[in-house]
Design a protein around this motif. Structure first.
Motif, PDB file in Angstrom:
ATOM      1  N   ALA A   2       0.815  -1.218   0.000  1.00 35.70           N
ATOM      2  CA  ALA A   2       0.000   0.000   0.000  1.00 35.70           C
ATOM      3  C   ALA A   2       0.849   1.269   0.000  1.00 35.70           C
ATOM      4  CB  ALA A   2      -0.944   0.006   1.200  1.00 35.70           C
ATOM      5  N   LYS A   3       2.152   1.139   0.300  1.00 37.73           N
ATOM      6  CA  LYS A   3       3.115   2.257   0.184  1.00 37.73           C
ATOM      7  C   LYS A   3       2.904   3.363   1.207  1.00 37.73           C
ATOM      8  CE  LYS A   3       4.751   0.245  -3.533  1.00 37.73           C
ATOM      9  NZ  LYS A   3       6.037  -0.487  -3.485  1.00 37.73           N
ATOM     10  N   VAL A   4       2.303   3.047   2.338  1.00 35.85           N
ATOM     11  CA  VAL A   4       2.016   4.073   3.338  1.00 35.85           C
ATOM     12  C   VAL A   4       3.100   4.076   4.418  1.00 35.85           C
ATOM     13  CG1 VAL A   4       0.359   4.907   5.051  1.00 35.85           C
ATOM     14  CG2 VAL A   4      -0.459   3.904   2.910  1.00 35.85           C
TER      15      VAL A   4
ATOM     16  N   ALA B 285       7.678  14.698 -13.248  1.00 38.07           N
ATOM     17  CA  ALA B 285       8.279  14.262 -11.982  1.00 38.07           C
ATOM     18  C   ALA B 285       7.881  12.819 -11.685  1.00 38.07           C
ATOM     19  CB  ALA B 285       7.846  15.181 -10.847  1.00 38.07           C
ATOM     20  N   PRO B 286       8.761  12.051 -11.041  1.00 43.29           N
ATOM     21  CA  PRO B 286       8.439  10.653 -10.742  1.00 43.29           C
ATOM     22  C   PRO B 286       7.498  10.520  -9.557  1.00 43.29           C
ATOM     23  CG  PRO B 286      10.578  11.229  -9.828  1.00 43.29           C
ATOM     24  CD  PRO B 286      10.113  12.439 -10.595  1.00 43.29           C
ATOM     25  N   TYR B 287       6.570   9.590  -9.646  1.00 40.87           N
ATOM     26  CA  TYR B 287       5.699   9.284  -8.515  1.00 40.87           C
ATOM     27  C   TYR B 287       5.183   7.862  -8.638  1.00 40.87           C
ATOM     28  CZ  TYR B 287       1.720  10.132 -11.673  1.00 40.87           C
ATOM     29  OH  TYR B 287       0.830  10.072 -12.706  1.00 40.87           O
ATOM     30  N   GLN B 288       4.786   7.300  -7.531  1.00 41.38           N
ATOM     31  CA  GLN B 288       4.286   5.933  -7.456  1.00 41.38           C
ATOM     32  C   GLN B 288       2.804   5.890  -7.839  1.00 41.38           C
ATOM     33  OE1 GLN B 288       5.708   2.841  -6.462  1.00 41.38           O
ATOM     34  NE2 GLN B 288       3.726   2.059  -7.114  1.00 41.38           N
ATOM     35  N   GLN B 289       2.450   5.069  -8.823  1.00 45.93           N
ATOM     36  CA  GLN B 289       1.038   4.899  -9.175  1.00 45.93           C
ATOM     37  C   GLN B 289       0.298   4.264  -7.999  1.00 45.93           C
ATOM     38  OE1 GLN B 289      -0.720   5.713 -11.876  1.00 45.93           O
ATOM     39  NE2 GLN B 289       0.918   6.446 -13.220  1.00 45.93           N
ATOM     40  N   LEU B 290      -0.871   4.781  -7.694  1.00 42.85           N
ATOM     41  CA  LEU B 290      -1.687   4.274  -6.589  1.00 42.85           C
ATOM     42  C   LEU B 290      -3.090   3.987  -7.115  1.00 42.85           C
ATOM     43  CD1 LEU B 290      -0.613   6.875  -3.853  1.00 42.85           C
ATOM     44  CD2 LEU B 290       0.237   4.533  -4.101  1.00 42.85           C
TER      45      LEU B 290
ATOM     46  N   PHE C 131       3.368   8.795   1.379  1.00 42.01           N
ATOM     47  CA  PHE C 131       3.549   7.625   0.513  1.00 42.01           C
ATOM     48  C   PHE C 131       4.995   7.458   0.050  1.00 42.01           C
ATOM     49  CE2 PHE C 131      -0.956   8.610   0.101  1.00 42.01           C
ATOM     50  CZ  PHE C 131      -1.529   7.345   0.213  1.00 42.01           C
ATOM     51  N   PHE C 132       5.461   6.217   0.112  1.00 42.68           N
ATOM     52  CA  PHE C 132       6.726   5.879  -0.516  1.00 42.68           C
ATOM     53  C   PHE C 132       6.575   6.055  -2.033  1.00 42.68           C
ATOM     54  CE2 PHE C 132       6.831   3.138   3.343  1.00 42.68           C
ATOM     55  CZ  PHE C 132       7.973   3.673   3.922  1.00 42.68           C
ATOM     56  N   GLY C 133       7.565   6.626  -2.672  1.00 36.94           N
ATOM     57  CA  GLY C 133       7.527   6.811  -4.118  1.00 36.94           C
ATOM     58  C   GLY C 133       7.032   8.171  -4.551  1.00 36.94           C
ATOM     59  N   TRP C 134       6.693   9.033  -3.582  1.00 41.13           N
ATOM     60  CA  TRP C 134       6.223  10.385  -3.902  1.00 41.13           C
ATOM     61  C   TRP C 134       7.203  11.473  -3.420  1.00 41.13           C
ATOM     62  CZ3 TRP C 134       1.674  12.284  -6.283  1.00 41.13           C
ATOM     63  CH2 TRP C 134       0.856  11.288  -6.815  1.00 41.13           C
TER      64      TRP C 134
END
Length: 455
Positions: free
Chosen positions: A188-190, A292-297, A362-365
């Motif tokens: 869940a990347k939280v 910019a890079p970010y994690q798809q959720l 979030f991880f990845g943001w």
């Protein structure tokens, strides 16, 4: 709503000005529509409120396979179409499979609580069927929802009730998956997650859903009158059996009335002043910087910092995020939100809370440079017992209510609107509508035993 609660008579009313919701950035041709230049003098059924409940009632009053005489139906909306709570929510189509179920079980027993859960699950299927059948372009998306806990004790209590439900052998329990701390952080990347749950859910563009419902109803005979403020409903019927309804454009007499007024119910039905309270919340639209890079959720979220500390979130197909809640930041400042119907101003204590929210949550943001593009307030109808009020208004023959959705209307209103339409048009008893028995309004519920609006 006027600019301050003190100047409103009767209280509460929708303000003339309001904060700009993301959902109202693409307006429908019916947004400020009036089917007739003048307000009709009389109608068979009058719907007050142009949000989800009013739109669903209107749609179901004009079924495709109409039989018999079609009633005259007028819908009055104080501002533009879907400019109230429905057009200001999180777009979250998320049944509550276990959270409030524990409260309902404690108060009313497991059978009544489970009836609500099953209703919300069936509601999801009905929404999908309707959107596909009518080809409503409202970004309807089905996915999983993560219910993430940041507090270990809060999680343990939730897990205890989840285990109880598993032990009951209920048919819906297999859809709920328990998430370990590793799952909650890794999948869940939280950040800081202690664990949680996941289950089936969805999201959509609420304004476009309501516009679609209204377009169909108007095409079948609904008289839509936007920018028409109702200020009073007469206390007695005329000799002809009609209820006189005063608006800022004159009086319209109605044989039957449907109050789809949610937060503003007590202005027209003062007996609901304790049962349904206008409560203000804040929602935002967030985007990462271009490139910019970010994690798809792809999932939806509810993130719980502790009891009563709730943040909801959906991801749109374009990668942007709708996120809101965080009531815990302003809960003790009652004047900012409780019994406050003004969506023309933001909430001071939470106004800047979501700046940097994605990066710190979030991880990845971390490098997303995500910023808030829109922020707005909305006024929900919080019910004292956390349950909607549906049915005949006590002591007022021919008046019906579908209101008090407690910030949880998206998974219940479509079928509540259908039920109230059946009650108004066909005199169908509440017991035959298929609604959970806990939803029925009553004289007893107007003097509440509980006061959940303040937690």
């Amino acid at each position: 709503m006027a600019s301050s609660a003190e100047t409103q008579k009767p209280f509460p009313q929708p303000a003339a000005g309001y904060t700009q919701s993301f959902w109202r950035t693409e307006l429908d041709v019916l947004d400020s529509h009036r089917s007739t230049p003048e307000l009709p003098k009389e109608t068979d059924i009058l719907i007050i409120g142009g949000g989800y409940a009013g739109a669903s009632a209107a749609y179901h009053l004009f079924p495709e396979d109409q039989q018999g005489t079609t009633p005259n139906v007028v819908l009055l909306e104080a501002r533009e179409l879907c400019s109230g709570a429905t057009g200001r929510n999180g777009g979250h189509l998320r049944p509550d499979l276990y959270s409030m179920t524990s409260t309902y079980t404690e108060r009313y027993g497991i059978e009544a609580a489970v009836e609500v859960v099953r209703f919300e699950i069936s509601h999801m299927k009905k929404i999908e069927e309707f959107v596909r059948k009518e080809k409503i372009d409202c970004d309807l998306t089905f996915t999983r929802s993560y219910d993430i806990y940041l507090d270990a004790d809060h999680l343990a209590a939730a897990k205890g009730f989840y285990d109880f439900l598993v032990g009951q052998g209920l048919d819906f329990i297999d859809d709920i998956k328990y998430l370990s701390q590793e799952d909650a952080e890794g999948t869940a990347k939280v950040r800081g997650a202690k664990g949680g749950f996941s289950f089936s859910a969805g999201h959509l563009w609420p304004y476009k859903l309501i516009a679609g419902l209204i377009r169909i109803a108007v095409s079948r005979g609904l008289n839509l009158q936007t920018k028409t403020m109702v200020t009073e409903i007469g206390q007695a019927r005329t000799p002809e059996g009609l209820w006189p309804v005063t608006t800022d454009r004159g009086i319209i007499n109605a044989r039957k009335i449907i109050l789809a007024t949610n937060a503003f119910t007590s202005a027209l039905a003062p007996e609901y002043s304790k049962a349904i309270v206008p409560c203000k919340g804040l929602c935002t639209h967030i985007e990462a910087a271009p490139g910019a890079p970010y994690q798809q959720l792809p999932e939806t979220y509810a993130i719980r910092r502790g009891p009563g500390a709730f943040i909801y979130q959906i991801s749109r197909k374009d990668g942007s995020i709708i996120v809101g809640g965080a009531q815990y930041t302003y809960k003790d400042a009652h004047e900012q939100w409780h019994n406050n119907p003004d969506d023309g101003t933001l909430i001071k204590n939470v106004e800047n809370y979501f700046d940097g929210y994605m990066q710190r949550t979030f991880f990845g943001w971390e490098n997303s440079q995500a910023t808030v593009k829109h922020k707005w307030t909305g006024v929900m109808g919080y019910s004292a017992d956390s349950l909607p009020h549906i049915g005949d208004i006590p002591g007022k023959p021919g008046q019906f209510i579908a209101a008090g959705f407690n910030g949880h209307g998206m998974p219940v209103i479509f079928l509540c609107g259908k039920a109230i339409a059946q009650m108004a048009r066909q005199s169908m008893p509440f017991e035959e509508t298929g609604l959970p028995k806990l939803f029925e309004t009553s004289a007893a519920r107007l003097d509440p035993v509980y006061n959940d609006t303040l937690g």
